[in-house]
Design a protein around this motif. Sequence first.
Motif, mmCIF file in Angstrom:
data_model
loop_
_atom_site.group_PDB
_atom_site.id
_atom_site.type_symbol
_atom_site.label_atom_id
_atom_site.label_comp_id
_atom_site.label_asym_id
_atom_site.label_seq_id
_atom_site.Cartn_x
_atom_site.Cartn_y
_atom_site.Cartn_z
ATOM 1 N N ALA A 51 0.818 -1.219 0.000
ATOM 2 C CA ALA A 51 0.000 0.000 0.000
ATOM 3 C C ALA A 51 0.851 1.267 0.000
ATOM 4 O O ALA A 51 0.650 2.178 0.804
ATOM 5 C CB ALA A 51 -0.943 -0.023 1.205
ATOM 6 N N GLY A 52 1.811 1.336 -0.921
ATOM 7 C CA GLY A 52 2.593 2.557 -1.105
ATOM 8 C C GLY A 52 3.820 2.661 -0.246
ATOM 9 O O GLY A 52 3.964 1.999 0.782
ATOM 10 N N ASN A 53 4.751 3.518 -0.693
ATOM 11 C CA ASN A 53 5.993 3.810 0.021
ATOM 12 C C ASN A 53 6.837 2.557 0.251
ATOM 13 O O ASN A 53 7.462 2.392 1.299
ATOM 14 C CB ASN A 53 5.716 4.514 1.352
ATOM 15 N N LEU A 54 6.857 1.677 -0.742
ATOM 16 C CA LEU A 54 7.795 0.554 -0.681
ATOM 17 C C LEU A 54 9.219 1.094 -0.688
ATOM 18 O O LEU A 54 10.094 0.591 0.017
ATOM 19 C CB LEU A 54 7.573 -0.374 -1.879
ATOM 20 N N PHE A 55 9.444 2.151 -1.469
ATOM 21 C CA PHE A 55 10.752 2.810 -1.524
ATOM 22 C C PHE A 55 10.677 4.168 -0.823
ATOM 23 O O PHE A 55 9.607 4.774 -0.718
ATOM 24 C CB PHE A 55 11.189 3.012 -2.977
ATOM 25 N N ALA A 56 11.828 4.631 -0.388
ATOM 26 C CA ALA A 56 11.898 5.921 0.308
ATOM 27 C C ALA A 56 11.825 7.098 -0.657
ATOM 28 O O ALA A 56 11.627 8.241 -0.231
ATOM 29 C CB ALA A 56 13.190 5.993 1.124
ATOM 30 N N ALA A 57 11.972 6.831 -1.952
ATOM 31 C CA ALA A 57 11.910 7.856 -3.005
ATOM 32 C C ALA A 57 11.528 7.141 -4.294
ATOM 33 O O ALA A 57 11.578 5.903 -4.366
ATOM 34 C CB ALA A 57 13.268 8.558 -3.147
ATOM 35 N N PRO A 58 11.128 7.881 -5.318
ATOM 36 C CA PRO A 58 10.826 7.207 -6.581
ATOM 37 C C PRO A 58 11.992 6.318 -7.006
ATOM 38 O O PRO A 58 13.139 6.780 -7.091
ATOM 39 C CB PRO A 58 10.623 8.384 -7.552
ATOM 40 N N PRO A 59 11.741 5.035 -7.260
ATOM 41 C CA PRO A 59 12.845 4.092 -7.488
ATOM 42 C C PRO A 59 13.531 4.279 -8.831
ATOM 43 O O PRO A 59 12.917 4.692 -9.821
ATOM 44 C CB PRO A 59 12.157 2.727 -7.402
ATOM 45 N N THR A 60 14.796 3.928 -8.846
ATOM 46 C CA THR A 60 15.576 3.913 -10.082
ATOM 47 C C THR A 60 15.351 2.583 -10.801
ATOM 48 O O THR A 60 14.780 1.643 -10.251
ATOM 49 C CB THR A 60 17.070 4.058 -9.781
ATOM 50 N N THR A 61 15.828 2.498 -12.032
ATOM 51 C CA THR A 61 15.728 1.240 -12.777
ATOM 52 C C THR A 61 16.477 0.132 -12.058
ATOM 53 O O THR A 61 16.019 -1.018 -12.004
ATOM 54 C CB THR A 61 16.272 1.422 -14.205
ATOM 55 N N GLU A 62 17.636 0.458 -11.491
ATOM 56 C CA GLU A 62 18.424 -0.548 -10.767
ATOM 57 C C GLU A 62 17.652 -1.080 -9.564
ATOM 58 O O GLU A 62 17.662 -2.292 -9.290
ATOM 59 C CB GLU A 62 19.759 0.058 -10.311
ATOM 60 N N GLN A 63 16.974 -0.198 -8.856
ATOM 61 C CA GLN A 63 16.175 -0.641 -7.710
ATOM 62 C C GLN A 63 15.008 -1.521 -8.156
ATOM 63 O O GLN A 63 14.683 -2.506 -7.486
ATOM 64 C CB GLN A 63 15.657 0.573 -6.937
ATOM 65 N N LEU A 64 14.411 -1.193 -9.270
ATOM 66 C CA LEU A 64 13.296 -1.994 -9.772
ATOM 67 C C LEU A 64 13.784 -3.357 -10.270
ATOM 68 O O LEU A 64 13.087 -4.373 -10.106
ATOM 69 C CB LEU A 64 12.565 -1.249 -10.886
ATOM 70 N N ASP A 65 14.968 -3.395 -10.861
ATOM 71 C CA ASP A 65 15.558 -4.686 -11.245
ATOM 72 C C ASP A 65 15.750 -5.575 -10.013
ATOM 73 O O ASP A 65 15.453 -6.772 -10.046
ATOM 74 C CB ASP A 65 16.909 -4.472 -11.933
#
Length: 352
Positions: A51-65
């Motif tokens: 339910a939101g805020n999985l990451f502390a900021a909008p994730p980068t491509t590396e974080q999504l990988d």
Amino acid sequence: MRFIHISDVFLGYVPDEGKDWSKDRAKEIEETFLRVLADCNEKQVQLLLIAGNLFAAPPTTEQLDWLDEKLCTLEHTRTLLIGGSADYIAPGSPMESYEFRSKTVVFPREKTTNAYLKGVNTCVTGYSYGQPEHRENILDTIGPGRESAYNILLANGGDPDHMPFHKDIIARKGYDYVAMGGSRKPVHMLKNRMAFSGSPEPLSVKDQGKHGYVLGDMTEQGVKITWCPIARRQYIRFTFELRPDISGDDLTTLAEEKMMKMGYENIYSIVMRGFASESLKPDFTRLRKRFNIYEIDDQTLSAREQEVLRSENEANLIGGFIRDISENYSVDEKIREKANRYGLEALIRAGE
């Protein structure tokens, strides 16, 4: 159908920056998230609701990988996630265009969307942030997406700047469960039907108490949710009510015994209240080497400070209280001392 509901994980966040344990805490946030995924497999969970805020900021491509790789380890589970106020989905951002290999549904930004999962006859309705704030009352206007199915609302907000909503209005919508994010503290708002999961790991000294996730079982008879603690550590604040006869060594011994019982892994704030002798100089240096001590909050009043308070407040309620207790309260000395201490502290905190 079984689900796990999490929010406000804040992957990438570094809590308590500058403290000795700070870097460990950043790693532990990630490790606890992976423990949630392991529990999804162990407990044969069908849906992981983020339910939101999985990451502390909008994730980068590396974080999504990295995330996609971890979600691929889920054996029975589909993941459904929304962008929250911290990891909102900005136009053209990696999250908007990323193609997950795992069984993951990301709800698009600024748009009410329904995801129907035929295998579990469940419709999840979600709304992702496309910006850090949303002052509009959006959640109250959204209804369940599919008749003759289990309906879940996946949302993030609750304060004036982040999708304010009315619990009673949403409760009447007919959702089987409302999975909320946006509060780092777990809150069970409506029995078995609406909850903030809170952060799986506490993120600051303000996040007192236990943290974990919501485990839900949904059947034709209804929904039953269980809150499951999972955090590696807790922030714990405890208070010592002091008397003038307590020495610094007495105090540090008491603090050591208390922290040993509560655990070496936790992070402590120690509050000293009451009336202390002028010579009270507790040395916490040794304890700081053994325990994670976030702060020492000294709220004590010495006898000299009490006299100053009396002289400066002769004409008001504080001065009158001190006079009455000191001169006219003909009871046992220990009782008078307690009444003096508690009454004076109450007056000062009340701003009288």
